[in-house]
Design an enzyme around this catalytic site. Structure first.
Site, short mmCIF file in Angstrom:
data_model
loop_
_atom_site.label_atom_id
_atom_site.label_comp_id
_atom_site.label_asym_id
_atom_site.label_seq_id
_atom_site.Cartn_x
_atom_site.Cartn_y
_atom_site.Cartn_z
N HIS A 35 32.23 62.79 15.43
CA HIS A 35 32.31 63.72 15.03
C HIS A 35 31.22 64.43 14.62
O HIS A 35 31.36 65.22 13.99
CB HIS A 35 33.45 63.27 13.55
CG HIS A 35 35.04 62.64 13.53
ND1 HIS A 35 35.00 61.49 13.13
CD2 HIS A 35 36.05 62.98 14.20
CE1 HIS A 35 36.38 61.48 13.26
NE2 HIS A 35 36.90 61.99 14.12
N LYS A 59 52.36 60.73 12.91
CA LYS A 59 52.37 59.66 13.62
C LYS A 59 51.48 59.32 13.25
O LYS A 59 51.21 57.95 13.19
CB LYS A 59 52.06 60.70 14.92
CG LYS A 59 53.32 61.47 15.89
CD LYS A 59 52.66 61.66 16.87
CE LYS A 59 51.95 63.70 16.30
NZ LYS A 59 51.31 64.61 17.49
N ARG A 109 36.58 63.50 24.50
CA ARG A 109 35.56 62.80 24.75
C ARG A 109 35.53 62.22 26.46
O ARG A 109 34.59 62.05 27.00
CB ARG A 109 36.29 61.59 24.20
CG ARG A 109 35.48 61.56 23.43
CD ARG A 109 35.95 60.45 22.14
NE ARG A 109 37.50 60.92 22.52
CZ ARG A 109 38.65 60.20 21.48
NH1 ARG A 109 37.89 58.86 20.35
NH2 ARG A 109 40.00 60.34 21.60
N SER A 147 38.07 56.89 15.84
CA SER A 147 38.39 56.19 14.92
C SER A 147 39.07 55.14 14.27
O SER A 147 38.60 53.86 13.81
CB SER A 147 39.02 56.93 13.44
OG SER A 147 38.70 58.51 13.15
#
Ligand code: PNS
Length: 189
Positions: A35, A59, A109, A147
């Site tokens: 990030h 979610k 990514r 994360s």
């Protein structure tokens, strides 16, 4: 503000002089080196970059509180003068518009990110056709980083060194330890 000039063909040309604002949204649960790399690079493309932390994700159930996530980002971006950190609830396009922007920044990514991000970018443009999404390719060394990986490692006592900014490494480990203790107290009681 708009300036009107004449181009070579003699046609009037409007040159936008408004501040260019980019919005980099996400859960940031927590911020990773991936990030931060996108924040650094995107901050050079805009006059102002707002890192927008989603308050509640239906979610996902964030491990870090919104304040913790915002503070971790603030700590790592304090030396980036054109980067601001904010939070939002509701639709991203509303936050983008309310902040005088029409550009969403996202990092990609791998091909696996592409399908979801394509859908989100198209959906956001469907909601407001003025809003564009700008994709930055993640640095290869961050291609495996997320994360979730950081949380899982920290939860099981693994090292998160090199995966998150140095200045927040201890904060993340401490927060995870506090959550873990709370969880085990709950299950015992
Ligand atoms: O870090 P993430 O989890 O990939 O970030 C996802 C995020 C916050 C960019 C996305 O969930 C989002 O934009 N949420 C806000 C609600 C919204 O506008 N959804 C799109 C229309 S349904």
């Amino acid at each position: 503000m708009r300036l009107t000039t004449e181009n070579k063909a003699g046609h009037a040309e409007n040159i936008a002089t408004e501040m260019r604002v980019g919005v980099y949204p996400g859960s940031f649960d927590p911020l990773t080196n991936g990030h931060l790399d996108i924040i650094r690079r995107a901050s050079t493309l805009f006059d102002k970059l707002i890192v927008a932390v989603l308050v509640n994700d239906s979610k996902k159930n964030p491990l870090f509180t919104m304040e913790e996530r915002v503070n971790l980002i603030k700590k790592c971006t304090k030396n980036m003068p054109n980067v601001e950190v904010g939070s939002f609830d509701g639709l991203l396009v509303d936050f983008v518009k309310a902040n005088g922007s029409h550009a969403i920044v996202k990092g990609l990514r791998a091909v696996s990110d592409y399908e979801y991000e394509l859908q989100m970018a198209a959906l956001n443009r469907h909601i407001d056709s003025c809003i564009d999404t700008i994709f930055l390719m993640a640095d290869v060394q961050n291609s495996f980083l997320s994360s979730s990986v950081v949380k899982e490692l920290a939860w099981h006592g693994g090292s998160i060194k090199g995966l998150v900014p140095k200045e927040i490494e201890k904060d993340i480990v401490r927060c995870v330890r506090v959550r873990k203790n709370k969880d085990s107290q709950k299950s015992e009681g």
